[in-house]
Enzyme design. Structure first.
Site, mmCIF file in Angstrom:
data_model
loop_
_atom_site.group_PDB
_atom_site.id
_atom_site.type_symbol
_atom_site.label_atom_id
_atom_site.label_comp_id
_atom_site.label_asym_id
_atom_site.label_seq_id
_atom_site.Cartn_x
_atom_site.Cartn_y
_atom_site.Cartn_z
ATOM 1 N N GLY A 25 -14.483 10.247 10.508
ATOM 2 C CA GLY A 25 -13.602 9.095 10.719
ATOM 3 C C GLY A 25 -14.374 7.827 11.004
ATOM 4 N N GLY A 38 -12.933 4.962 12.003
ATOM 5 C CA GLY A 38 -12.086 4.059 12.793
ATOM 6 C C GLY A 38 -12.872 3.535 13.981
ATOM 7 N N TYR A 39 -12.156 3.004 14.981
ATOM 8 C CA TYR A 39 -12.825 2.446 16.156
ATOM 9 C C TYR A 39 -13.764 3.467 16.791
ATOM 10 C CZ TYR A 39 -9.120 -1.091 16.199
ATOM 11 O OH TYR A 39 -8.261 -2.091 15.869
ATOM 12 N N ALA A 40 -13.237 4.688 17.012
ATOM 13 C CA ALA A 40 -14.001 5.680 17.753
ATOM 14 C C ALA A 40 -15.200 6.187 16.951
ATOM 15 C CB ALA A 40 -13.095 6.847 18.155
ATOM 16 N N GLU A 71 5.242 -5.209 18.857
ATOM 17 C CA GLU A 71 4.334 -6.154 18.177
ATOM 18 C C GLU A 71 4.813 -6.444 16.751
ATOM 19 O OE1 GLU A 71 0.219 -4.868 18.764
ATOM 20 O OE2 GLU A 71 0.216 -6.011 20.633
ATOM 21 N N ASP A 127 -7.357 9.721 18.890
ATOM 22 C CA ASP A 127 -5.988 10.242 18.818
ATOM 23 C C ASP A 127 -5.893 11.753 18.615
ATOM 24 O OD1 ASP A 127 -4.552 7.733 19.023
ATOM 25 O OD2 ASP A 127 -5.448 7.251 17.087
ATOM 26 N N LYS A 178 -5.280 -12.296 22.657
ATOM 27 C CA LYS A 178 -5.215 -11.226 21.658
ATOM 28 C C LYS A 178 -6.283 -11.467 20.587
ATOM 29 C CE LYS A 178 -3.104 -7.796 19.403
ATOM 30 N NZ LYS A 178 -2.805 -6.483 19.905
HETATM 31 P P1 NAD Z 1 4.641 4.937 21.496
HETATM 32 O O1 NAD Z 1 4.764 6.401 21.691
HETATM 33 O O2 NAD Z 1 3.915 4.152 22.483
HETATM 34 O O3 NAD Z 1 6.137 4.306 21.394
HETATM 35 C C1 NAD Z 1 7.171 4.902 20.617
HETATM 36 C C2 NAD Z 1 8.539 4.450 21.138
HETATM 37 O O4 NAD Z 1 9.543 5.052 20.329
HETATM 38 C C3 NAD Z 1 8.804 4.890 22.583
HETATM 39 O O5 NAD Z 1 9.305 3.802 23.311
HETATM 40 C C4 NAD Z 1 9.842 5.987 22.438
HETATM 41 O O6 NAD Z 1 10.770 6.041 23.508
HETATM 42 C C5 NAD Z 1 10.579 5.590 21.143
HETATM 43 N N1 NAD Z 1 11.189 6.736 20.480
HETATM 44 C C6 NAD Z 1 10.644 7.964 20.264
HETATM 45 N N2 NAD Z 1 11.555 8.767 19.633
HETATM 46 C C7 NAD Z 1 12.677 8.009 19.440
HETATM 47 C C8 NAD Z 1 13.956 8.253 18.831
HETATM 48 N N3 NAD Z 1 14.274 9.435 18.294
HETATM 49 N N4 NAD Z 1 14.856 7.251 18.821
HETATM 50 C C9 NAD Z 1 14.567 6.037 19.338
HETATM 51 N N5 NAD Z 1 13.380 5.750 19.922
HETATM 52 C C10 NAD Z 1 12.448 6.721 19.963
HETATM 53 O O7 NAD Z 1 4.083 4.755 20.011
HETATM 54 P P2 NAD Z 1 3.450 3.458 19.321
HETATM 55 O O8 NAD Z 1 4.169 2.237 19.713
HETATM 56 O O9 NAD Z 1 3.372 3.805 17.876
HETATM 57 O O10 NAD Z 1 1.980 3.395 19.884
HETATM 58 C C11 NAD Z 1 1.083 4.493 19.647
HETATM 59 C C12 NAD Z 1 -0.124 4.362 20.576
HETATM 60 O O11 NAD Z 1 -0.875 3.208 20.232
HETATM 61 C C13 NAD Z 1 0.314 4.207 22.013
HETATM 62 O O12 NAD Z 1 -0.597 4.900 22.834
HETATM 63 C C14 NAD Z 1 0.220 2.732 22.250
HETATM 64 O O13 NAD Z 1 -0.038 2.428 23.603
HETATM 65 C C15 NAD Z 1 -0.942 2.339 21.341
HETATM 66 N N6 NAD Z 1 -0.779 0.938 20.904
HETATM 67 C C16 NAD Z 1 -1.213 -0.032 21.744
HETATM 68 C C17 NAD Z 1 -1.061 -1.367 21.396
HETATM 69 C C18 NAD Z 1 -1.516 -2.437 22.347
HETATM 70 O O14 NAD Z 1 -2.180 -2.120 23.338
HETATM 71 N N7 NAD Z 1 -1.183 -3.697 22.127
HETATM 72 C C19 NAD Z 1 -0.481 -1.712 20.160
HETATM 73 C C20 NAD Z 1 -0.040 -0.684 19.311
HETATM 74 C C21 NAD Z 1 -0.197 0.639 19.710
#
Ligand code: NAD
Length: 391
Positions: free
Chosen positions: A8, A10-12, A164, A290, A370
């Protein structure tokens, strides 16, 4: 000479290679990635709505690798852990003495009916561009269909990715309104979230500010609304149905399917690793990012899967491989966060920073912050020239 296979780019994975070469490790390093390029996965949502181009968030991996590193562009299909070989789609298997698996994430459907057929998710540049194509094609179709659903966007899930993405949509919608000659306020956006609270990981005043920002820009948030089915032209939550022809799925991620295809004991393609990031009974195998569920001894839970933590894991695993090669003991992974930034489009957002004190920011200052975070991650992985080129 021992071989370290890093899976991979990616970042890691890239951080691991940089760290191993920086340490001048006495081993043959092989990096395997399915593309020639690295992309910033934390900026894919910007490509998905067209606020950035793929070239803005990616760079050529070969250009930043030392000559001593072997770079193989191929897809890892599985790992033969007994033979200590990485199995590839097109080339011969690669034998290893040490393995670092940093194969990253895939979208998670949780087995909900219709998700794979009727919604789009993004976890790489191609899928982000497919989201953009679908949005633009559907909006363009309105001119002949006059179907209101062609102007309805539904974002499923309000985690960091969903929020976002909504921020980028706020920025982009006025451009589309003009481009496709749509009625004023023609495009509507609903976000459907199972949890009762939006962004619960941030302090309440920041999360409520983000929700108000989105509401003020026309986004309708439906919290406490678990999605139970996705249909061709709607999203269903028990007895409620939300119509829309653009359905984007951001409800969370799982690790790479290579994990289950390689026979690991796993949950959502994540393997619970030892505190030093190696796999139980396989001290020469390291999982980072991940694909790893890393215990946090302080909280008794697992660390979340963020880019910041993945990079810190790469540093720890690299130091541990260097230690093992020298016959020294390894050390446990420890992490202290520098904070969290959640952007709301290019010029706004909310942030909590734990550096030289505890800081909370909201509004336009976060846009700048950001940008700095993104620049820093490119800077750490590549060279200044890539950082400057990505502007
Ligand atoms: P996440 O798991 O953080 O969020 C998914 C959201 O979808 C949750 O709020 C959850 O309650 C909701 N959800 C799940 N099943 C559902 C359903 N059936 N119906 C409705 N809602 C539902 O996932 P993500 O946003 O894809 O992020 C993935 C990872 O990447 C996380 O660890 C996140 O912290 C990280 N991330 C960080 C940043 C940042 O730091 N700015 C940006 C993007 C992603």
């Amino acid at each position: 000479m021992k071989t370290i296979a890093v899976l991979g780019g990616g970042y890691a994975g890239l951080r691991m290679v940089k760290r191993l070469t920086h340490e001048k490790v006495d081993a043959h390093i092989v990096l395997i990635n399915d593309n020639e390029y690295h992309y910033e996965s934390t900026q894919l949502h910007e490509v998905a709505v067209g606020n950035k181009e793929p070239s803005d968030i990616s760079f050529d991996i070969r250009a930043v690798l030392p000559d001593s590193v072997d770079f193989i562009v191929d897809t890892v299909t599985s790992i033969d852990r007994d033979k200590q070989q990485v199995v590839l789609k097109h080339s011969q298997p690669v034998a290893y003495d040490y393995l670092v698996n940093a194969l990253g994430f895939e979208s998670e459907s949780f087995g909900i009916k219709g998700v794979d057929e009727y919604s789009l998710s993004f976890n790489n540049i191609d899928s982000a561009l497919a989201v953009r194509d679908h949005i633009e094609h559907t909006l363009a179709n309105y001119a002949t269909s006059h179907d209101e659903n062609d102007l309805h966007i539904i974002v499923c899930g309000a985690g960091f990715t969903g929020i976002e993405l909504l921020g980028e949509l706020v920025e982009r919608i006025p451009v589309w309104n003009k481009q496709y000659d749509l009625p004023q306020n023609g495009i509507t956006v609903d976000c459907i979230e199972a949890g009762k609270t939006i962004l619960p990981m941030l302090p309440e005043n920041l999360s409520s500010w983000a929700v108000k920002f989105l509401a003020d820009h026309g986004i309708t948030m439906h919290s406490g609304t678990p999605i139970t089915e996705v249909r061709q032209h709607s999203v269903v939550s028990n007895d409620k149905e939300f119509p829309g022809n653009i359905i984007i799925w951001t409800t969370g991620v799982q690790g790479s399917h290579v994990i289950c295809d390689s026979g690991y004991a796993q949950k959502r393609n994540r393997v619970v690793v030892e505190n030093n990031l190696s796999v139980k009974d396989h001290p020469h195998e390291f999982l980072i990012g991940d694909v790893a569920a890393v215990p946090n001894p302080d909280s008794g839970r697992f660390y979340p899967t963020t880019a910041q933590i993945a990079v810190a894991q790469a540093d720890c695993a690299a130091e541990n491989i260097v230690a093992l090669l020298a016959g020294k003991p390894t050390h446990d992974f420890q992490f202290s966060s520098v904070g969290t930034v959640c952007s709301l489009g290019p010029g706004s957002g909310v942030a909590e920073i734990d550096q030289m004190g505890h800081w909370k920011f909201k509004g336009h200052k976060v846009g700048l912050l950001k940008r700095l975070v993104n620049d820093r991650s490119v800077l750490e992985l590549a060279h200044v020239k890539e950082m400057l080129a990505s502007r």
